[in-house]
Design a protein around this motif. Structure first.
Motif, short mmCIF file in Angstrom:
data_model
loop_
_atom_site.label_atom_id
_atom_site.label_comp_id
_atom_site.label_asym_id
_atom_site.label_seq_id
_atom_site.Cartn_x
_atom_site.Cartn_y
_atom_site.Cartn_z
N LEU A 125 42.28 34.77 42.45
CA LEU A 125 40.93 35.39 42.79
C LEU A 125 39.98 34.22 43.58
CD1 LEU A 125 40.12 38.12 40.43
CD2 LEU A 125 40.50 38.49 42.68
N GLN A 126 40.13 33.02 42.63
CA GLN A 126 39.39 31.82 43.38
C GLN A 126 39.82 31.46 44.68
OE1 GLN A 126 36.66 30.60 42.03
NE2 GLN A 126 36.85 31.47 39.85
N GLU A 127 41.13 31.53 44.84
CA GLU A 127 42.01 31.06 46.14
C GLU A 127 41.60 31.75 47.25
OE1 GLU A 127 46.06 30.19 44.85
OE2 GLU A 127 46.41 29.37 46.71
N VAL A 128 41.24 33.14 46.93
CA VAL A 128 41.01 33.91 48.00
C VAL A 128 39.38 34.30 48.18
CG1 VAL A 128 43.17 35.18 48.03
CG2 VAL A 128 41.02 35.95 46.67
N GLY A 129 38.85 33.36 47.68
CA GLY A 129 37.43 33.52 47.67
C GLY A 129 36.49 34.66 46.87
N LEU A 130 37.18 35.16 45.95
CA LEU A 130 36.73 36.31 45.20
C LEU A 130 36.43 36.28 43.66
CD1 LEU A 130 38.44 39.58 46.38
CD2 LEU A 130 35.99 38.97 46.83
N GLY A 131 36.24 35.22 43.28
CA GLY A 131 36.16 35.02 41.95
C GLY A 131 34.99 35.86 41.25
N ALA A 132 33.81 36.07 42.08
CA ALA A 132 32.89 36.80 41.48
C ALA A 132 32.81 38.32 41.62
CB ALA A 132 31.28 36.21 42.22
N ARG A 133 33.70 38.89 42.30
CA ARG A 133 34.15 40.39 42.39
C ARG A 133 35.10 40.77 41.45
NH1 ARG A 133 30.13 39.55 45.09
NH2 ARG A 133 29.69 40.41 47.16
N ASP A 134 35.57 40.14 40.47
CA ASP A 134 36.68 40.39 39.88
C ASP A 134 36.69 41.64 39.17
OD1 ASP A 134 34.88 39.28 38.22
OD2 ASP A 134 36.34 38.44 36.73
N ARG A 135 35.48 42.13 38.57
CA ARG A 135 35.18 43.45 37.97
C ARG A 135 35.01 44.63 38.82
NH1 ARG A 135 31.90 41.29 33.12
NH2 ARG A 135 31.04 40.09 34.59
N HIS A 136 35.07 44.36 39.97
CA HIS A 136 34.84 45.35 40.76
C HIS A 136 35.85 46.28 41.09
CE1 HIS A 136 30.97 44.40 43.05
NE2 HIS A 136 31.16 43.35 42.05
N LEU A 137 35.76 47.66 41.35
CA LEU A 137 36.83 48.68 41.74
C LEU A 137 37.22 48.58 43.57
CD1 LEU A 137 35.69 51.82 39.48
CD2 LEU A 137 37.71 50.13 39.17
N PRO A 138 38.18 48.71 43.68
CA PRO A 138 38.45 48.61 45.07
C PRO A 138 37.43 49.45 46.03
CG PRO A 138 40.53 49.12 44.10
CD PRO A 138 39.60 49.18 43.08
N ASP A 139 36.96 50.59 45.66
CA ASP A 139 36.11 51.14 46.57
C ASP A 139 34.61 50.40 46.32
OD1 ASP A 139 34.78 52.37 44.19
OD2 ASP A 139 35.52 54.48 44.83
N GLU A 140 34.32 49.44 45.64
CA GLU A 140 33.20 48.59 45.53
C GLU A 140 33.37 47.61 46.35
OE1 GLU A 140 32.12 50.30 41.16
OE2 GLU A 140 32.98 48.34 41.24
N LEU A 141 34.45 47.48 47.18
CA LEU A 141 34.50 46.31 48.03
C LEU A 141 34.58 46.69 49.30
CD1 LEU A 141 37.48 44.57 45.59
CD2 LEU A 141 35.10 43.91 46.09
#
Ligand SMILES: Nc1ncnc2c1ncn2[C@@H]1O[C@H](COP(=O)(O)OP(=O)(O)OP(=O)(O)O)[C@@H](O)[C@H]1O
Ligand SMILES: [Mg+2]
Length: 224
Positions: A125-141
């Motif tokens: 998740l860090q590698e793709v720049g999404l570390g801070a969104r790890d607990r979001h559901l897909p429809d919250e992204l």
């Protein structure tokens, strides 16, 4: 890494479709290759054969020294789990799982221990720049973020072959360019072989090489 020899694919059904005819080419380990061609020309069919999702009607599909055309569904499925990762236009995330849980899925299926799963998921998740969104559901992204989750899920297994079917097809120009830059940097950092179907000429020029398919035949093979 990958060699197709005289591959043909005919879909038998309500009407017979010759999706691929006499396609031959080889892709070296570590190449980043675009597959282009009009709608219905056989691009997804080609990708599905390379990933062992389907077998050709004739010809051979050698990946990592094995001829997938000769293997049954069970051994191809085992092969896919360890050697191939897919990235789709429509992301294909599980809607009830968080970003981190989606990325963890292939590792759980492979029986990786819990602690190692957590570490590898964090890193992906860090590698793709999404570390801070790890607990979001897909429809919250956003769409671009969903595709990043899908890319993290593809990276987390360490598969040597990354197959992407129009990974920027659902994104606007800016978001698409960001996803391409990400794939490009993954390609430059690691040793993954990437084959990407795309309609977008700028996506194709981000690749080292461009295969052109027309009516199921390979009509072009150019290096950028
Ligand atoms: N499961 C199937 N059964 C029967 N025919 C199929 C099947 N899948 C694809 N085809 C046919 O095979 C041809 C090639 O399809 P394919 O999906 O590979 O095209 P494509 O190049 O990926 O197109 P697009 O750019 O629209 O995604 C098409 O004529 C399609 O209708
Ligand atoms: Mg397609």
């Amino acid at each position: 890494m990958l060699r197709l020899t005289d591959v043909s694919k005919i879909y038998e059904g309500k009407s017979q479709v010759k999706a691929l005819t006499g396609v031959s080419f080889a892709i070296e380990s570590g190449e980043m290759v675009a597959v282009m061609g009009p709608s219905g020309s056989g691009k997804s069919t080609l990708l599905n054969l390379m990933g062992g999702l389907d077998v050709p009607t004739a010809g051979s599909v050698e990946v990592a020294g094995r001829d997938l055309a000769k293997e049954d569904e069970e051994s191809r499925s085992l092969f896919r789990r360890t050697h191939v990762s897919y990235i789709f236009q429509a992301y294909h995330l599980m809607p009830t799982l968080t970003a981190a849980q989606n990325v963890a899925l292939p590792l759980h299926i492979a029986g990786v221990p819990r602690k190692e799963v957590d570490e590898r998921v964090d890193r992906a998740l860090q590698e793709v720049g999404l570390g801070a969104r790890d607990r979001h559901l897909p429809d919250e992204l956003s769409g671009g973020e969903r595709q990043r989750v899908a890319i993290a899920r593809a990276l987390v297994t360490g598969a040597a072959l990354l197959l992407a079917d129009e990974p920027t097809g659902n994104l606007d120009t800016v978001r698409g360019a960001e996803i391409l830059a990400l794939l490009r940097s993954i390609h430059e950092r690691g040793s993954a072989t990437i084959v990407m179907v795309t309609h977008d000429p700028s996506a194709a020029s981000a690749c080292d090489r461009r295969l052109e398919i027309r009516d199921g035949r390979l009509v072009g093979d150019n290096r950028n």
